[in-house]
Design a protein around this motif. Structure first.
Motif, PDB file in Angstrom:
ATOM      1  N   ILE A 101       0.985  -1.685   0.495  1.00 39.06           N
ATOM      2  CA  ILE A 101      -0.202  -0.093   0.130  1.00 39.06           C
ATOM      3  C   ILE A 101       0.604   0.780   0.187  1.00 39.06           C
ATOM      4  O   ILE A 101       0.204   2.216  -0.487  1.00 39.06           O
ATOM      5  N   GLU A 102       2.393   0.734  -0.303  1.00 35.99           N
ATOM      6  CA  GLU A 102       3.086   2.009  -0.409  1.00 35.99           C
ATOM      7  C   GLU A 102       2.293   3.971  -1.240  1.00 35.99           C
ATOM      8  O   GLU A 102       2.216   4.670  -0.750  1.00 35.99           O
ATOM      9  N   ALA A 127       5.941   5.007   4.283  1.00 37.00           N
ATOM     10  CA  ALA A 127       4.938   4.744   2.797  1.00 37.00           C
ATOM     11  C   ALA A 127       6.080   3.733   2.805  1.00 37.00           C
ATOM     12  O   ALA A 127       5.991   2.193   2.949  1.00 37.00           O
ATOM     13  N   ARG A 128       6.910   3.648   3.126  1.00 38.82           N
ATOM     14  CA  ARG A 128       8.120   2.420   3.034  1.00 38.82           C
ATOM     15  C   ARG A 128       8.494   1.266   4.144  1.00 38.82           C
ATOM     16  O   ARG A 128       9.045   0.743   4.239  1.00 38.82           O
ATOM     17  N   TRP A 176       1.996  -6.549   6.369  1.00 36.86           N
ATOM     18  CA  TRP A 176       1.812  -6.253   7.696  1.00 36.86           C
ATOM     19  C   TRP A 176       2.016  -4.856   8.357  1.00 36.86           C
ATOM     20  O   TRP A 176       1.806  -3.831   8.956  1.00 36.86           O
ATOM     21  N   GLY A 177       3.116  -5.401   9.103  1.00 36.73           N
ATOM     22  CA  GLY A 177       3.779  -3.768   9.522  1.00 36.73           C
ATOM     23  C   GLY A 177       4.408  -2.883   8.782  1.00 36.73           C
ATOM     24  O   GLY A 177       4.213  -1.254   8.971  1.00 36.73           O
ATOM     25  N   ALA A 178       4.832  -2.900   7.250  1.00 37.51           N
ATOM     26  CA  ALA A 178       4.748  -1.638   6.621  1.00 37.51           C
ATOM     27  C   ALA A 178       3.224  -0.698   6.412  1.00 37.51           C
ATOM     28  O   ALA A 178       3.578  -0.363   6.492  1.00 37.51           O
ATOM     29  N   VAL A 179       2.457  -1.799   6.139  1.00 39.09           N
ATOM     30  CA  VAL A 179       1.261  -1.230   6.356  1.00 39.09           C
ATOM     31  C   VAL A 179       0.672  -0.231   8.131  1.00 39.09           C
ATOM     32  O   VAL A 179       0.320   0.780   7.485  1.00 39.09           O
TER      33      VAL A 179
END
Lengths: 251, 310
Positions: free
Chosen positions: A61-62, A216-217, A140-143
């Motif tokens: 989702i970046e 975002a990253r 999910w961590g990045a989300v």
């Protein structure tokens, strides 16, 4: 400051917003714009361009988080523009300001309500990670990081919107001022592409995008958090002084 | 209760208030009277610590409203001009919001709203949207808002402006009803309103105090000239005019011939001699028929005009 007074103001502001059709129109338009740009239309204003999900084919989702500064530039001012302008215009501000409530409580209450409202906006985009999940396995961590960044960005833009609203009794003017300030933060980085890299590395710290892109990253960097919180606090203070000076100046 | 001390307020170069001094006693209904733009609303806004004065102070029970804004606002219920309300809210929700900001605890709020609905006569509209209310009802909701915390001081800025005559009477009755245990400042440019409701009057004109006193005091002090109107039949206008002027104490006579062959004389009287009898005796000796003889008491209106039209 009295926490209860802040909550009283926030509760009324938040529920008052949903008395008006504007709220639903703004929310619907926001969802529509988000979905279009995330899934279908390439967004080429920024570098590197944000390619839509169906073209890029990455389960991340970046792109959504990187889109938010631009979308928020339009949609957050739309929901904050009435915060003080409407009160000045209808005269209710006089009644409110003569109740036993401090200006700081009033500003924080209004800010909290607007922030909650932007959280509702952010919550409506949650269908996107779940859609991504249907076709792939997102990190999910990045989300989580991305959404955390979205919240800080929303707080920042909400305080800008509140400040703009404290400047005028005309809601449209407040909207335009807020869009202009938010656009400055959102487009600053992209507009400075012609600068030499050495200068750009300094300049980019002032741009909201640079910090949002880190989130975002999937990076949580204290500097990004400090930046967004500072801008939020500065605009809240400016709102406070604006209201105090408007009425409490001796001449 | 309220002490206004050397209060001045400038808006840029415009001097809105210039060294205003007056005080309001506990339990008094004070009428703040003056033409539009005289400085009434400015005074009230400083009292409610909405505006800061350029110099001077207002103290409520020895508390300076500038330094103790929260504490003094707690003592004041304020209804700004034209009762600004949140139009899209339900009356009940609006009053509950005000109650919460007035720090009335949650359990007590429904009871308090019920009491105020009865006092202000808004029982049947309490679940309507403020949008749908008539001007009169909005004013009542505004009044309920001002009364929420049962404040010692009630400040009403033009509470009847824009209302129809029936509504005006209703609002006045309401003010009288709640005036028993409160100190009230009533701001108005409508003289009959002040005359009907207030114990004491402060007349402000161009940012200065033009008069301060009870209605009787003002009438005695400023209403030195009074008028008598007399209507005669079977008399000639010229002779009425010239003969009336021979009576001592009569300053000026204006004579009008009416359609029914009678003559009306408006007589300006200075001093306190009994002019009525003299006029009657004159009419008797000249064989004029005296149809009507009327003594006008000097009204607040004439005092107001005298003080503010210089």
């Amino acid at each position: 400051m009295d926490k209860k007074q802040i909550l009283n103001i926030a509760r009324k502001e938040f529920s008052y917003f949903f008395y008006m059709p504007m709220a639903y129109i703004a929310l619907f338009a926001f969802i529509l714009a988000t979905a279009l740009f995330f899934f279908v239309i390439p967004f080429k204003i920024t570098q590197p361009p944000i390619y839509p999900f169906f073209i890029l084919g990455q389960s991340s989702i970046e792109g959504l988080i990187r889109l938010l500064p631009y979308l928020f530039t339009l949609f957050i001012p739309a929901v904050t523009m009435r915060a003080f302008s409407e009160e000045f215009d209808t005269g209710t501000y006089e009644m409110l300001a003569t109740l036993p409530i401090r200006t700081s409580e009033l500003v924080l209450g209004k800010f909290l309500a607007s922030f909650l409202l932007t959280m509702v906006m952010i919550a409506t985009t949650l269908f996107i990670p779940f859609t991504v999940m249907l076709v792939g396995t997102p990190d999910w961590g990045a989300v989580f990081c991305g959404y955390l960044g979205a919240l800080f960005l929303a707080a920042m833009f909400a305080s800008i919107g509140i400040f703009a609203s404290s400047l005028t009794k005309n809601q449209i003017t407040a909207f335009i001022i807020a869009v202009a300030i938010c656009a400055l933060f959102a487009l600053f980085y992209d507009a400075m592409f012609f600068l030499p890299t050495a200068i750009l590395t300094v300049v980019r710290y002032f741009s909201a995008n640079y910090h949002v892109n880190n989130f975002a990253r999937g990076l949580i960097d204290l500097r990004d958090i400090v930046y967004m919180l500072s801008v939020t606090v500065v605009f809240l203070f400016m709102t406070y002084y604006r209201l105090e000076i408007k009425l409490k100046s001796k001449n | 209760m309220i002490e206004v001390d050397n209060l001045s307020k400038k808006y840029g170069d415009f001097l809105a208030l210039e060294n205003i001094n007056f005080s309001v006693n506990k339990g008094e209904i004070l009428g703040l009277l003056g033409p539009n733009g005289a400085g009434k609303t400015t005074t009230i806004r400083i009292l409610c610590s909405y505006l800061a004065p350029t110099s001077g102070t207002i103290r409520i029970k020895d508390l300076d409203v500038q330094r103790n804004d929260i504490a003094t606002r707690e003592k004041i219920g304020y209804l700004p001009e034209s009762a600004p309300l949140y139009k899209d809210m339900i009356v009940y929700d609006y009053l509950a919001f005000i109650a919460s900001l007035r720090r009335i605890n949650d359990q007590a709020i429904p009871g308090r709203i019920k009491e105020l609905s009865a006092t202000c006569g808004i029982g049947e509209v309490v679940h309507k949207s403020i949008n749908e209310l008539s001007k009169g009802y909005r004013q009542r909701v505004g009044l309920a808002q001002a009364l929420m915390s049962d404040p010692e001081i009630l400040v009403l800025d033009e509470p009847t402006s824009g209302l129809d005559p029936n509504q005006i009477i209703e609002i006045r009755e309401l003010i009288k009803k709640i005036s028993k245990e409160k100190t009230i400042i009533l701001c108005s440019h409508i003289l009959s309103e002040i005359e009907a409701t207030c114990d004491r009057v402060v007349i402000i004109n161009e940012g200065r105090i033009a008069a301060d006193g009870t209605l009787d005091e003002l009438k005695n002090k400023h209403g030195s000239a009074s008028y008598i109107t007399a209507r005669f039949k079977d008399a000639a206008a010229d002779s009425v005019s010239s003969e009336l002027k021979t009576i001592t104490g009569i300053d000026e006579v204006k004579v009008n011939s009416e359609n029914d062959n009678s003559i009306t004389a408006r007589i300006k009287v200075s001093g306190s001699e009994d002019i009525s009898s003299a006029v009657f005796n004159l009419a008797k000796s000249r064989e004029w028929t005296l149809v009507n003889l009327n003594q006008e008491s000097s009204s607040l209106e004439s005092i107001f005009l005298e003080l503010t039209s210089k």
